[in-house]
Design a protein around this motif. Structure first.
Motif, short mmCIF file in Angstrom:
data_model
loop_
_atom_site.label_atom_id
_atom_site.label_comp_id
_atom_site.label_asym_id
_atom_site.label_seq_id
_atom_site.Cartn_x
_atom_site.Cartn_y
_atom_site.Cartn_z
N MET A 135 17.52 97.58 20.37
CA MET A 135 17.30 97.64 21.80
C MET A 135 17.98 96.49 22.53
N ASP A 136 18.21 95.38 21.85
CA ASP A 136 18.94 94.27 22.49
C ASP A 136 20.35 94.69 22.88
N LEU A 137 21.00 95.47 22.02
CA LEU A 137 22.34 95.96 22.34
C LEU A 137 22.31 96.91 23.53
N VAL A 138 21.29 97.75 23.60
CA VAL A 138 21.14 98.67 24.73
C VAL A 138 20.96 97.88 26.02
N TYR A 139 20.15 96.83 25.96
CA TYR A 139 19.91 95.99 27.14
C TYR A 139 21.22 95.35 27.61
N GLU A 140 22.00 94.83 26.70
CA GLU A 140 23.27 94.20 27.07
C GLU A 140 24.23 95.21 27.69
N LEU A 198 17.68 95.79 36.51
CA LEU A 198 17.31 94.94 35.38
C LEU A 198 17.65 93.50 35.73
N ASN A 199 16.66 92.63 35.64
CA ASN A 199 16.85 91.23 35.95
C ASN A 199 17.47 90.53 34.74
N ASN A 200 18.73 90.09 34.90
CA ASN A 200 19.41 89.46 33.77
C ASN A 200 18.96 88.01 33.54
N LYS A 201 18.10 87.48 34.43
CA LYS A 201 17.61 86.13 34.24
C LYS A 201 16.42 86.08 33.28
N HIS A 202 15.81 87.23 33.06
CA HIS A 202 14.66 87.27 32.16
C HIS A 202 14.84 88.43 31.19
N LYS A 203 15.16 88.10 29.96
CA LYS A 203 15.40 89.12 28.95
C LYS A 203 14.16 89.31 28.09
N PRO A 204 13.63 90.51 28.03
CA PRO A 204 12.46 90.75 27.18
C PRO A 204 12.82 90.62 25.70
N ILE A 205 11.79 90.48 24.90
CA ILE A 205 11.96 90.43 23.44
C ILE A 205 11.69 91.82 22.89
N PHE A 206 12.71 92.42 22.29
CA PHE A 206 12.59 93.78 21.76
C PHE A 206 12.38 93.73 20.26
N THR A 207 11.57 94.64 19.80
CA THR A 207 11.34 94.79 18.36
C THR A 207 11.58 96.22 17.89
#
Length: 286
Positions: free
Chosen positions: A240-245, A113-122
């Motif tokens: 999903m933002d929390l899952v990404y983090e 997972l590229n931490n420089k580009h965070k997708p927008i989750f809905t």
């Protein structure tokens, strides 16, 4: 760097031979006027080519320039090093934007997972959690002892699914009580003397006296040292933002999922990476 250094050294010797063969060319200036030698140093050509080649492959820029002029011990060649690296990076980016490491990551489908580009989750975690698969959990509701052959079959199921770094959750009455990583489970099973008839202890039993271990040694059928009693778990309604983090900053390989305090499944990093890539393709970022 070795390949680039060899090519640069070869070019340096060719230039040196041309200068010695045609010393009267005005393009050389005062370079041939050094007696029987020339001012051409093939070693410098080798260093410049090594840096340019490595920059084209790995996309390193400033760091590589610093490394090169530290090798020489002086600042005389900072300008040619910097120019060669700059041109090499421009040329490589024009041919292929990704470095060799990024290409290998994509070719081998590594869960990166590229931490420089965070997708927008809905959405929330429920979108990537499969239904509970009974063959992917260890149920100790009736007894904390599980046959080693059963554990081996569950482990082989993880291997067939490509989750070599996954794990098997341990559930009692649908409540998550622990998790054993697949590498640790394989190590523990390999240490059994008789796998066909062994019963493995998957939970601590208060009635067993710990002093017996000092007398008889470590019991190979006791798998409790390999079990994580408090694995990372999130509610199925978590954003999903929390899952990404969690995956990016904590470096997790899997996250257990709960629904109202009961086990509801597991989200593996490979599944999440696939979801993110599909999201980026759909949004036109790839």
């Amino acid at each position: 760097m070795v390949v680039g250094g060899l090519m640069g050294r070869l070019v340096g010797h060719v230039v040196q031979w041309v200068v010695l063969s045609y010393p009267d060319w005005s393009v050389w200036g005062t370079c041939p006027a050094v007696g029987q030698a020339t001012c051409i140093q093939p070693g410098v050509y080798g260093l410049i080519a090594a840096g340019a080649t490595m920059c084209g492959v790995t996309r390193l820029s400033v760091t590589l320039a610093v490394i090169l002029f530290e090798i020489t011990g002086s600042l005389d060649y900072v300008l040619p090093f910097s120019l060669a690296i700059l041109v090499a990076k421009w040329t490589a980016d024009a041919i292929e934007p990704l470095s060799i490491y990024d290409l290998l990551t994509e070719m081998n489908s590594y869960p990166f997972l590229n931490n420089k580009h965070k997708p927008i989750f809905t959405t929330d975690l429920a979108d990537i959690v499969p239904r509970v698969r009974r063959h992917r959990i260890i149920d100790i509701s009736s007894s904390p002892l599980v046959k080693a052959t059963v554990l081996r079959k569950k482990l082989e199921g993880l291997h067939r699914a490509g989750e070599l770094d996954g794990g098997l959750p341990i559930v009692r009455n649908d409540v998550l009580v622990g998790l054993i990583p697949a590498p640790d489970l394989e190590f523990a099973l390999d240490n059994l003397r008789d796998e066909e008839s062994s019963l493995c202890l998957m939970a601590s039993v208060p009635s067993i006296d710990d002093s017996d271990d000092d007398i008889h040694g470590v019991d190979p059928t006791d798998f409790t040292p390999y079990i994580d009693p408090a694995p990372v778990a999130l509610d199925i309604r978590s954003p999903m933002d929390l899952v990404y983090e969690c995956f990016v900053k904590l470096g997790l390989r899997y996250i257990c999922v709960l629904r109202d305090g009961r086990y509801a499944g597991m989200a593996h990093k490979k599944t999440f990476v696939k979801y993110v890539r599909d999201l980026e393709i759909r949004d036109g970022h790839i």
